[in-house]
Design a protein around this motif. Sequence first.
Motif, mmCIF file in Angstrom:
data_model
loop_
_atom_site.group_PDB
_atom_site.id
_atom_site.type_symbol
_atom_site.label_atom_id
_atom_site.label_comp_id
_atom_site.label_asym_id
_atom_site.label_seq_id
_atom_site.Cartn_x
_atom_site.Cartn_y
_atom_site.Cartn_z
ATOM 1 N N ALA A 7 -17.436 4.176 -8.585
ATOM 2 C CA ALA A 7 -17.037 4.600 -7.242
ATOM 3 C C ALA A 7 -15.524 4.773 -7.122
ATOM 4 C CB ALA A 7 -17.535 3.597 -6.207
ATOM 5 N N VAL A 8 -14.739 3.868 -7.719
ATOM 6 C CA VAL A 8 -13.279 3.951 -7.562
ATOM 7 C C VAL A 8 -12.671 5.015 -8.468
ATOM 8 C CG1 VAL A 8 -13.097 1.560 -6.812
ATOM 9 C CG2 VAL A 8 -12.778 2.114 -9.237
ATOM 10 N N GLY A 9 -13.392 5.389 -9.530
ATOM 11 C CA GLY A 9 -12.888 6.425 -10.423
ATOM 12 C C GLY A 9 -12.236 5.855 -11.667
ATOM 13 N N TYR A 56 -2.961 5.181 6.300
ATOM 14 C CA TYR A 56 -1.855 5.197 5.355
ATOM 15 C C TYR A 56 -2.065 6.212 4.228
ATOM 16 C CZ TYR A 56 -0.329 0.925 7.702
ATOM 17 O OH TYR A 56 0.094 0.012 8.638
ATOM 18 N N GLY A 57 -3.097 7.046 4.365
ATOM 19 C CA GLY A 57 -3.282 8.143 3.424
ATOM 20 C C GLY A 57 -3.943 7.774 2.122
ATOM 21 N N CYS A 58 -4.816 6.780 2.134
ATOM 22 C CA CYS A 58 -5.472 6.326 0.915
ATOM 23 C C CYS A 58 -6.935 6.764 0.846
ATOM 24 C CB CYS A 58 -5.407 4.795 0.818
ATOM 25 S SG CYS A 58 -3.733 4.168 0.629
ATOM 26 N N ARG A 59 -7.468 6.724 -0.367
ATOM 27 C CA ARG A 59 -8.898 6.933 -0.592
ATOM 28 C C ARG A 59 -9.583 5.575 -0.510
ATOM 29 N NH1 ARG A 59 -11.971 6.776 -5.407
ATOM 30 N NH2 ARG A 59 -13.979 7.865 -5.201
ATOM 31 N N VAL A 60 -10.696 5.499 0.233
ATOM 32 C CA VAL A 60 -11.343 4.221 0.514
ATOM 33 C C VAL A 60 -12.748 4.183 -0.067
ATOM 34 C CG1 VAL A 60 -12.278 2.737 2.332
ATOM 35 C CG2 VAL A 60 -10.003 3.745 2.589
ATOM 36 N N VAL A 61 -13.031 3.113 -0.820
ATOM 37 C CA VAL A 61 -14.387 2.803 -1.284
ATOM 38 C C VAL A 61 -14.830 1.551 -0.538
ATOM 39 C CG1 VAL A 61 -15.848 2.173 -3.231
ATOM 40 C CG2 VAL A 61 -13.970 3.816 -3.547
ATOM 41 N N ASN A 91 -18.818 6.223 8.947
ATOM 42 C CA ASN A 91 -18.334 6.689 10.254
ATOM 43 C C ASN A 91 -16.898 6.248 10.513
ATOM 44 O OD1 ASN A 91 -20.778 7.932 10.791
ATOM 45 N ND2 ASN A 91 -21.599 6.199 11.945
ATOM 46 N N ALA A 92 -16.505 5.128 9.913
ATOM 47 C CA ALA A 92 -15.139 4.636 10.083
ATOM 48 C C ALA A 92 -14.145 5.369 9.187
ATOM 49 C CB ALA A 92 -15.078 3.139 9.802
ATOM 50 N N GLY A 93 -14.670 6.172 8.239
ATOM 51 C CA GLY A 93 -13.779 6.968 7.399
ATOM 52 C C GLY A 93 -13.864 6.721 5.913
ATOM 53 N N ALA A 94 -14.769 5.844 5.447
ATOM 54 C CA ALA A 94 -14.872 5.564 4.015
ATOM 55 C C ALA A 94 -15.239 6.828 3.238
ATOM 56 C CB ALA A 94 -15.907 4.470 3.759
ATOM 57 N N ASP A 95 -14.589 7.008 2.093
ATOM 58 C CA ASP A 95 -14.853 8.180 1.260
ATOM 59 C C ASP A 95 -16.057 7.963 0.351
ATOM 60 O OD1 ASP A 95 -12.333 9.894 1.806
ATOM 61 O OD2 ASP A 95 -11.525 7.911 1.344
ATOM 62 N N GLU A 96 -16.247 6.740 -0.119
ATOM 63 C CA GLU A 96 -17.380 6.374 -0.968
ATOM 64 C C GLU A 96 -17.913 5.030 -0.487
ATOM 65 O OE1 GLU A 96 -18.632 8.139 -3.450
ATOM 66 O OE2 GLU A 96 -17.085 9.672 -3.686
ATOM 67 N N VAL A 97 -19.203 4.795 -0.748
ATOM 68 C CA VAL A 97 -19.818 3.529 -0.359
ATOM 69 C C VAL A 97 -20.620 2.977 -1.524
ATOM 70 C CG1 VAL A 97 -21.452 2.387 1.182
ATOM 71 C CG2 VAL A 97 -19.927 4.142 2.090
ATOM 72 N N ILE A 145 0.826 -1.198 0.000
ATOM 73 C CA ILE A 145 0.000 0.000 0.000
ATOM 74 C C ILE A 145 0.867 1.257 0.000
ATOM 75 C CG2 ILE A 145 -0.220 0.093 2.533
ATOM 76 C CD1 ILE A 145 -3.185 0.910 2.052
ATOM 77 N N LYS A 146 0.401 2.278 -0.753
ATOM 78 C CA LYS A 146 1.122 3.540 -0.853
ATOM 79 C C LYS A 146 0.153 4.698 -0.651
ATOM 80 C CE LYS A 146 4.159 1.521 -4.375
ATOM 81 N NZ LYS A 146 3.386 0.271 -4.460
ATOM 82 N N GLU A 147 0.663 5.760 -0.079
ATOM 83 C CA GLU A 147 -0.140 6.959 0.147
ATOM 84 C C GLU A 147 -0.724 7.462 -1.176
ATOM 85 O OE1 GLU A 147 0.275 11.435 2.136
ATOM 86 O OE2 GLU A 147 1.989 10.054 2.077
ATOM 87 N N GLY A 148 -2.005 7.848 -1.133
ATOM 88 C CA GLY A 148 -2.668 8.389 -2.310
ATOM 89 C C GLY A 148 -3.369 7.367 -3.170
ATOM 90 N N GLU A 149 -3.233 6.084 -2.848
ATOM 91 C CA GLU A 149 -3.887 5.049 -3.654
ATOM 92 C C GLU A 149 -5.367 4.932 -3.289
ATOM 93 O OE1 GLU A 149 -0.526 1.957 -5.093
ATOM 94 O OE2 GLU A 149 -1.340 1.535 -3.100
ATOM 95 N N THR A 150 -6.112 4.240 -4.165
ATOM 96 C CA THR A 150 -7.526 3.957 -3.932
ATOM 97 C C THR A 150 -7.691 2.498 -3.563
ATOM 98 O OG1 THR A 150 -8.298 5.674 -5.454
ATOM 99 C CG2 THR A 150 -9.828 3.874 -4.987
#
Length: 332
Positions: A211-213, A163-168, A182-188, A137-142
């Motif tokens: 959702a992932v782009g 770790y600085g990622c975007r989460v679906v 509530n746990a921090g997901a950016d998209e559901v 895993i790397k910062e900025g990944e989805t």
Amino acid sequence: MKSVLSKETGGPETLVVEQIETPAPGTGEVLIDVAACAINFPDTLIIRDMYQFKPPRPFAPGGEISGTIEQLGERVEGFAVGDRVICGLGNGGLQEKVVAPAAKLFKVPDGIDLVQASALLMTYGTTIHGLKDRGDIKEGETVLILGAAGGVGLSAIELAKAYGCRVVAAVSTEEKAEVARNAGADEVVIYPRAPFDKDTSKKLASDFKEAVGPNGADIVYDIVGGDYSEPALRSIAWEGRFLVVGFPAGIAKMPLNLTLLKSCDIRGVFWGAFTAREPERNNANIAELFDLWKAGKISPLISETYPIERAHEAITKLENRGAIGKLVVTME
């Protein structure tokens, strides 16, 4: 002491609570006064003789515990009576006292509740190994997470965000979607219940892609399997990593041509084997988890607790995929 025993092959309804003799620790072992035992998916399998190993009966299920050291066996170093610890076990956790190898213990830092600590090791231990050691895993990944409202799924949301990622987050109900947010997901993404026909599978793949782009998911964290895996694989990024964590919905049959078209990897995540093969790396991961907890970046969610007499109810609820976060049996 009380123990939840599997005396015959079957579901949670076959479990019985009985008084048994308190065991004594041998060389290199300790006796733990158990505070809590977290319930995990392997507990639903082991009592049905469907898990990787089959302990001789009668045995107590329960693979992870927290508690206080009550007695030391010979040649135990680094621990003392009264230490608060967590421990991963293949089975045997659903009883008031447990003998465990000292080599499998981790001290619980001051300020962390023992009951909540029982929910850390298997879920977050699996996920930190999956995302870091297997997922690179790397910062900025989805990161796309299937089954995101369960214990492992919520750990994946929290750690990916740490770790600085975007989460679906992919879940089955709006209630679970709210927990994931509530746990921090950016998209559901809310997916339907399997089995899927061809059109439903195609629609879910489209939902995941949206959702992932446009660049796709760098990591797919698949805790579910079955009909859900292929639509998720179709949303993966170029050179993405598809992590196989579990398959309560069944073992997926994946079209391998997709791995060629996306130049992606399918990687297994077997935390249990990793802990045995590389204990020092696992110890470092667990130490990092406690650091993240103390920093406020992770916090295991326990949605329900049960007394030992109702342990079978917790296993039933998890087996029916009705759990949000972790279910825990307490010994008080």
